[in-house]
Write a protein that holds these residues in place. Structure first.
Motif, PDB file in Angstrom:
ATOM      1  N   LEU A  15      31.342  41.456  27.742  1.00  0.00           N
ATOM      2  CA  LEU A  15      31.695  42.294  28.890  1.00  0.00           C
ATOM      3  C   LEU A  15      31.882  41.447  30.147  1.00  0.00           C
ATOM      4  O   LEU A  15      32.785  41.684  30.943  1.00  0.00           O
ATOM      5  CB  LEU A  15      30.623  43.361  29.121  1.00  0.00           C
ATOM      6  N   ARG A  16      31.022  40.462  30.331  1.00  0.00           N
ATOM      7  CA  ARG A  16      31.148  39.577  31.489  1.00  0.00           C
ATOM      8  C   ARG A  16      32.425  38.729  31.397  1.00  0.00           C
ATOM      9  O   ARG A  16      33.082  38.466  32.405  1.00  0.00           O
ATOM     10  CB  ARG A  16      29.917  38.675  31.620  1.00  0.00           C
ATOM     11  N   MET A  17      32.766  38.319  30.185  1.00  0.00           N
ATOM     12  CA  MET A  17      34.024  37.582  30.007  1.00  0.00           C
ATOM     13  C   MET A  17      35.219  38.471  30.328  1.00  0.00           C
ATOM     14  O   MET A  17      36.177  38.025  30.972  1.00  0.00           O
ATOM     15  CB  MET A  17      34.134  37.043  28.582  1.00  0.00           C
ATOM     16  N   LEU A  18      35.151  39.727  29.904  1.00  0.00           N
ATOM     17  CA  LEU A  18      36.213  40.679  30.226  1.00  0.00           C
ATOM     18  C   LEU A  18      36.317  40.860  31.731  1.00  0.00           C
ATOM     19  O   LEU A  18      37.416  40.873  32.297  1.00  0.00           O
ATOM     20  CB  LEU A  18      35.947  42.025  29.544  1.00  0.00           C
ATOM     21  N   SER A  19      35.181  40.986  32.387  1.00  0.00           N
ATOM     22  CA  SER A  19      35.157  41.137  33.836  1.00  0.00           C
ATOM     23  C   SER A  19      35.787  39.930  34.531  1.00  0.00           C
ATOM     24  O   SER A  19      36.580  40.080  35.467  1.00  0.00           O
ATOM     25  CB  SER A  19      33.718  41.314  34.315  1.00  0.00           C
ATOM     26  N   SER A  20      35.462  38.742  34.058  1.00  0.00           N
ATOM     27  CA  SER A  20      36.032  37.539  34.684  1.00  0.00           C
ATOM     28  C   SER A  20      37.529  37.444  34.428  1.00  0.00           C
ATOM     29  O   SER A  20      38.281  37.003  35.295  1.00  0.00           O
ATOM     30  CB  SER A  20      35.319  36.279  34.186  1.00  0.00           C
ATOM     31  N   LEU A  21      37.976  37.891  33.259  1.00  0.00           N
ATOM     32  CA  LEU A  21      39.404  37.903  32.972  1.00  0.00           C
ATOM     33  C   LEU A  21      40.134  38.879  33.892  1.00  0.00           C
ATOM     34  O   LEU A  21      41.226  38.568  34.401  1.00  0.00           O
ATOM     35  CB  LEU A  21      39.642  38.272  31.506  1.00  0.00           C
ATOM     36  N   ILE A  22      39.528  40.028  34.137  1.00  0.00           N
ATOM     37  CA  ILE A  22      40.119  40.999  35.067  1.00  0.00           C
ATOM     38  C   ILE A  22      40.191  40.414  36.474  1.00  0.00           C
ATOM     39  O   ILE A  22      41.203  40.549  37.171  1.00  0.00           O
ATOM     40  CB  ILE A  22      39.318  42.322  35.045  1.00  0.00           C
ATOM     41  N   GLU A  23      39.126  39.750  36.903  1.00  0.00           N
ATOM     42  CA  GLU A  23      39.097  39.126  38.234  1.00  0.00           C
ATOM     43  C   GLU A  23      40.171  38.042  38.362  1.00  0.00           C
ATOM     44  O   GLU A  23      40.877  37.965  39.374  1.00  0.00           O
ATOM     45  CB  GLU A  23      37.720  38.511  38.500  1.00  0.00           C
ATOM     46  N   LEU A  24      40.286  37.214  37.341  1.00  0.00           N
ATOM     47  CA  LEU A  24      41.289  36.155  37.370  1.00  0.00           C
ATOM     48  C   LEU A  24      42.703  36.734  37.390  1.00  0.00           C
ATOM     49  O   LEU A  24      43.565  36.256  38.139  1.00  0.00           O
ATOM     50  CB  LEU A  24      41.105  35.224  36.174  1.00  0.00           C
ATOM     51  N   THR A  25      42.933  37.762  36.598  1.00  0.00           N
ATOM     52  CA  THR A  25      44.241  38.419  36.581  1.00  0.00           C
ATOM     53  C   THR A  25      44.557  39.006  37.951  1.00  0.00           C
ATOM     54  O   THR A  25      45.692  38.897  38.435  1.00  0.00           O
ATOM     55  CB  THR A  25      44.271  39.520  35.502  1.00  0.00           C
ATOM     56  N   ALA A  26      43.574  39.619  38.585  1.00  0.00           N
ATOM     57  CA  ALA A  26      43.783  40.183  39.916  1.00  0.00           C
ATOM     58  C   ALA A  26      44.127  39.093  40.931  1.00  0.00           C
ATOM     59  O   ALA A  26      44.987  39.296  41.794  1.00  0.00           O
ATOM     60  CB  ALA A  26      42.546  40.947  40.359  1.00  0.00           C
ATOM     61  N   ALA A  27      43.481  37.951  40.825  1.00  0.00           N
ATOM     62  CA  ALA A  27      43.786  36.849  41.744  1.00  0.00           C
ATOM     63  C   ALA A  27      45.226  36.380  41.567  1.00  0.00           C
ATOM     64  O   ALA A  27      45.938  36.119  42.548  1.00  0.00           O
ATOM     65  CB  ALA A  27      42.814  35.697  41.518  1.00  0.00           C
ATOM     66  N   VAL A  28      45.674  36.292  40.327  1.00  0.00           N
ATOM     67  CA  VAL A  28      47.050  35.872  40.059  1.00  0.00           C
ATOM     68  C   VAL A  28      48.024  36.922  40.585  1.00  0.00           C
ATOM     69  O   VAL A  28      49.052  36.584  41.197  1.00  0.00           O
ATOM     70  CB  VAL A  28      47.262  35.612  38.544  1.00  0.00           C
ATOM     71  N   VAL A  29      47.702  38.197  40.392  1.00  0.00           N
ATOM     72  CA  VAL A  29      48.567  39.274  40.904  1.00  0.00           C
ATOM     73  C   VAL A  29      48.655  39.195  42.421  1.00  0.00           C
ATOM     74  O   VAL A  29      49.745  39.346  43.000  1.00  0.00           O
ATOM     75  CB  VAL A  29      48.055  40.654  40.441  1.00  0.00           C
ATOM     76  N   MET A  30      47.535  38.949  43.083  1.00  0.00           N
ATOM     77  CA  MET A  30      47.548  38.818  44.544  1.00  0.00           C
ATOM     78  C   MET A  30      48.472  37.685  44.984  1.00  0.00           C
ATOM     79  O   MET A  30      49.230  37.827  45.955  1.00  0.00           O
ATOM     80  CB  MET A  30      46.138  38.557  45.079  1.00  0.00           C
ATOM     81  N   LEU A  31      48.419  36.576  44.280  1.00  0.00           N
ATOM     82  CA  LEU A  31      49.287  35.450  44.620  1.00  0.00           C
ATOM     83  C   LEU A  31      50.755  35.779  44.358  1.00  0.00           C
ATOM     84  O   LEU A  31      51.638  35.368  45.127  1.00  0.00           O
ATOM     85  CB  LEU A  31      48.877  34.205  43.837  1.00  0.00           C
ATOM     86  N   LEU A  32      51.014  36.513  43.295  1.00  0.00           N
ATOM     87  CA  LEU A  32      52.395  36.845  42.958  1.00  0.00           C
ATOM     88  C   LEU A  32      53.015  37.848  43.924  1.00  0.00           C
ATOM     89  O   LEU A  32      54.192  37.709  44.275  1.00  0.00           O
ATOM     90  CB  LEU A  32      52.485  37.394  41.531  1.00  0.00           C
ATOM     91  N   VAL A  33      52.239  38.858  44.369  1.00  0.00           N
ATOM     92  CA  VAL A  33      52.811  39.847  45.290  1.00  0.00           C
ATOM     93  C   VAL A  33      52.956  39.283  46.693  1.00  0.00           C
ATOM     94  O   VAL A  33      53.851  39.697  47.429  1.00  0.00           O
ATOM     95  CB  VAL A  33      52.000  41.160  45.313  1.00  0.00           C
TER      96      VAL A  33
END
Length: 93
Positions: free
Chosen positions: A18-36
């Motif tokens: 679950l913590r790995m899933l959470s970190s993957l979501i956080e990392l994906t959000a950071a990439v999305v922020m950079l892309l937008v």
């Protein structure tokens, strides 16, 4: 999975996943922020993360407390529950 983690406790393995899933979501959000590349959209993405984090936290704590509930007194369980409530209140207040 047992080959990779040996004799890992299934509850601990679930909590770690679950913590790995959470970190993957956080990392994906950071990439999305950079892309937008827009502050308003980044704030929206960040607000979604504000909901995901506590949900993962509550699920992980529930799994852990359920596994050790038989080893703890009711007073300690109440203190743990109050601590979780205070953490969630601190996040949302």
């Amino acid at each position: 999975m047992k080959f990779l983690f040996g004799q890992a406790n299934p509850a601990v393995l679930t909590m770690a996943m679950l913590r790995m899933l959470s970190s993957l979501i956080e990392l994906t959000a950071a990439v999305v922020m950079l892309l937008v590349n827009d502050v308003k959209k980044a704030v929206v993405v960040n607000s979604v993360l504000a909901m995901v984090g506590p949900i993962i936290f509550i699920i992980t704590m529930t799994i852990g407390i359920y596994q050790i509930a038989g080893q703890l007194s009711y007073a300690k369980l109440i203190l743990i529950f109050m601590g979780v409530v205070f953490i969630i209140a601190g996040i949302y207040k």
